[in-house]
Design an enzyme around this catalytic site. Structure first.
Site, PDB file in Angstrom:
ATOM      1  N   ARG A   1       0.867  -1.177   0.000  1.00  0.00           N
ATOM      2  CA  ARG A   1       0.000   0.000   0.000  1.00  0.00           C
ATOM      3  C   ARG A   1       0.907   1.231   0.000  1.00  0.00           C
ATOM      4  O   ARG A   1       2.033   1.176   0.497  1.00  0.00           O
ATOM      5  CB  ARG A   1      -0.900   0.024   1.233  1.00  0.00           C
ATOM      6  CG  ARG A   1      -1.848  -1.160   1.344  1.00  0.00           C
ATOM      7  CD  ARG A   1      -2.669  -1.093   2.623  1.00  0.00           C
ATOM      8  NE  ARG A   1      -3.615  -2.193   2.732  1.00  0.00           N
ATOM      9  CZ  ARG A   1      -3.381  -3.349   3.345  1.00  0.00           C
ATOM     10  NH1 ARG A   1      -2.200  -3.545   3.937  1.00  0.00           N
ATOM     11  NH2 ARG A   1      -4.288  -4.305   3.389  1.00  0.00           N
TER      12      ARG A   1
ATOM     13  N   LYS B   1      -2.554  -2.362   7.341  1.00  0.00           N
ATOM     14  CA  LYS B   1      -3.974  -2.159   7.635  1.00  0.00           C
ATOM     15  C   LYS B   1      -4.362  -3.084   8.774  1.00  0.00           C
ATOM     16  O   LYS B   1      -4.067  -4.270   8.756  1.00  0.00           O
ATOM     17  CB  LYS B   1      -4.816  -2.461   6.389  1.00  0.00           C
ATOM     18  CG  LYS B   1      -6.164  -1.786   6.406  1.00  0.00           C
ATOM     19  CD  LYS B   1      -6.791  -1.857   5.033  1.00  0.00           C
ATOM     20  CE  LYS B   1      -8.110  -1.107   5.022  1.00  0.00           C
ATOM     21  NZ  LYS B   1      -8.754  -1.142   3.711  1.00  0.00           N
TER      22      LYS B   1
ATOM     23  N   HIS C   1      -2.605   2.181  -6.013  1.00  0.00           N
ATOM     24  CA  HIS C   1      -3.514   1.043  -5.850  1.00  0.00           C
ATOM     25  C   HIS C   1      -3.522   0.152  -7.087  1.00  0.00           C
ATOM     26  O   HIS C   1      -3.623  -1.067  -6.976  1.00  0.00           O
ATOM     27  CB  HIS C   1      -4.926   1.553  -5.567  1.00  0.00           C
ATOM     28  CG  HIS C   1      -5.370   1.281  -4.165  1.00  0.00           C
ATOM     29  ND1 HIS C   1      -4.666   1.710  -3.066  1.00  0.00           N
ATOM     30  CD2 HIS C   1      -6.446   0.596  -3.673  1.00  0.00           C
ATOM     31  CE1 HIS C   1      -5.296   1.324  -1.963  1.00  0.00           C
ATOM     32  NE2 HIS C   1      -6.370   0.653  -2.305  1.00  0.00           N
TER      33      HIS C   1
ATOM     34  N   ARG D   1      -0.617  -2.179  -6.996  1.00  0.00           N
ATOM     35  CA  ARG D   1      -0.868  -3.242  -6.007  1.00  0.00           C
ATOM     36  C   ARG D   1      -1.864  -4.259  -6.567  1.00  0.00           C
ATOM     37  O   ARG D   1      -1.670  -5.468  -6.433  1.00  0.00           O
ATOM     38  CB  ARG D   1      -1.394  -2.600  -4.728  1.00  0.00           C
ATOM     39  CG  ARG D   1      -1.772  -3.568  -3.611  1.00  0.00           C
ATOM     40  CD  ARG D   1      -2.085  -2.750  -2.364  1.00  0.00           C
ATOM     41  NE  ARG D   1      -2.999  -3.419  -1.454  1.00  0.00           N
ATOM     42  CZ  ARG D   1      -2.643  -4.273  -0.507  1.00  0.00           C
ATOM     43  NH1 ARG D   1      -1.360  -4.602  -0.370  1.00  0.00           N
ATOM     44  NH2 ARG D   1      -3.535  -4.807   0.300  1.00  0.00           N
TER      45      ARG D   1
ATOM     46  N   HIS E   1      -4.278  -8.958   3.661  1.00  0.00           N
ATOM     47  CA  HIS E   1      -5.734  -8.966   3.839  1.00  0.00           C
ATOM     48  C   HIS E   1      -6.093  -9.847   5.028  1.00  0.00           C
ATOM     49  O   HIS E   1      -5.622 -10.980   5.130  1.00  0.00           O
ATOM     50  CB  HIS E   1      -6.433  -9.522   2.589  1.00  0.00           C
ATOM     51  CG  HIS E   1      -6.430  -8.580   1.435  1.00  0.00           C
ATOM     52  ND1 HIS E   1      -6.662  -8.984   0.133  1.00  0.00           N
ATOM     53  CD2 HIS E   1      -6.218  -7.236   1.371  1.00  0.00           C
ATOM     54  CE1 HIS E   1      -6.603  -7.938  -0.669  1.00  0.00           C
ATOM     55  NE2 HIS E   1      -6.326  -6.872   0.054  1.00  0.00           N
TER      56      HIS E   1
ATOM     57  N   TYR F   1     -10.030 -10.782  -6.755  1.00  0.00           N
ATOM     58  CA  TYR F   1      -9.074 -10.887  -7.856  1.00  0.00           C
ATOM     59  C   TYR F   1      -9.347 -12.096  -8.739  1.00  0.00           C
ATOM     60  O   TYR F   1      -8.952 -12.113  -9.899  1.00  0.00           O
ATOM     61  CB  TYR F   1      -7.642 -10.938  -7.317  1.00  0.00           C
ATOM     62  CG  TYR F   1      -7.223  -9.637  -6.698  1.00  0.00           C
ATOM     63  CD1 TYR F   1      -6.870  -8.554  -7.491  1.00  0.00           C
ATOM     64  CD2 TYR F   1      -7.215  -9.463  -5.318  1.00  0.00           C
ATOM     65  CE1 TYR F   1      -6.510  -7.337  -6.925  1.00  0.00           C
ATOM     66  CE2 TYR F   1      -6.858  -8.253  -4.743  1.00  0.00           C
ATOM     67  CZ  TYR F   1      -6.510  -7.203  -5.550  1.00  0.00           C
ATOM     68  OH  TYR F   1      -6.167  -6.006  -4.994  1.00  0.00           O
TER      69      TYR F   1
END
Length: 282
Positions: free
Chosen positions: A132, A157, A223, A226, A249, A258
């Site tokens: 990120r 995150k 983004h 990524r 994640h 994805y």
């Protein structure tokens, strides 16, 4: 109720103890401060009126979703779990992430002058490690083990650390960039034009990518790079759970989006081949 500034300070401490990232804390406190200044009360009904007010001022469902997350955290901080549960976020349609093709990534890299080692490294880390933009800018020299080919991404995150392996080529690029620097900054990437070498800002990363993207004829954002990392790994047959860990994640469902991108990629390839059409035409 306590004075807003006092409440915000206590709320910040609460979020920090909950393990929220600095970015999340800034975002939540911003919206809660706005809510309190608007005259919001400690109940879901008042919060819904605040959301309606924001919608009238042009807030999208995606933005309102962030406000709801902030207010729910605030209600829990005040011990009002029931009110937090009553406050439901608006539905946000999940759009498929847009990825660059491999050829577009090559074009992007080709327009970066060889002397701009830092700029090249920015693209390689976003695409080659799936970082990120905030993680990229927060990387410190000590977070990189070039001999073992590892990057420790700290406080991603959800305030969770993760380890991302990097290929030898990328490790060599990092080493070459660090050898070209004479400053003593602890950060891996620094601002070039300032006398005092502060860490690189996310805004400058966006600006650089936009500038190089225009030269290459490619629409690119941090983004997108990524997303391209994840999509291309999946296309190469990498297990989705491994991709989940690399991206940081917490939920597999976030990564599974994805697979839809890859299915579309396969569908286009199939349509281009026209195997059945050609067979039936013979």
């Amino acid at each position: 109720m306590s004075e807003p500034n006092e409440v915000i300070e206590e709320f910040e401490t609460y979020l920090d103890l909950e393990g929220k990232s600095p970015h999340t804390i800034r975002m939540y406190t911003y919206y809660v401060r706005r809510y309190l200044e608007w005259g919001g009360d400690l109940n879901a009904h008042s919060a819904l009126r605040f959301l309606a007010h924001l919608r009238k001022n042009g807030y999208s469902n995606r933005s309102l979703n962030l406000v709801v997350q902030a207010l729910r955290a605030y209600f829990r901080f005040e011990g009002l779990d029931d009110e937090a549960e009553r406050l439901k976020p608006p539905k946000v349609p999940r759009s498929l992430p847009k990825a660059l093709t491999r050829e577009e990534v090559k074009r992007l890299l080709s327009v970066i002058p060889p002397t701009r080692k830092r700029d090249r490294l920015i693209v390689l880390l976003l695409y080659g490690a799936g970082l990120r933009v905030s993680e990229l800018c927060n990387l410190k020299k000590d977070d990189v083990d070039l001999d073992r080919g590892l990057i420790v991404v700290r406080g991603g995150k959800g305030a969770k650390d993760r380890v991302v392996p990097i290929p030898k080529y990328l490790a060599d690029e990092i080493r070459a960039y660090l050898e070209s620097r004479s400053d003593e900054s602890e950060y891996l990437l620094v601002e070039d034009r300032r006398r005092r070498k502060d860490k690189l800002s996310t805004r400058n990363v966006w600006y650089l990518l936009k500038r190089y993207g225009q030269k290459a004829g490619v629409e690119v954002t941090p983004h997108k790079l990524r997303h391209s990392f994840a999509t291309h790994l999946l296309e190469e047959g990498v297990d989705i759970r491994a991709i989940q860990e690399l991206l940081g994640h917490s939920n597999l469902s976030t990564t599974q989006i994805y697979t839809k991108v890859t299915v579309e990629h396969l569908r286009k390839a199939q349509e281009k081949a026209k195997l059945i059409e050609k067979l039936m035409g013979e």
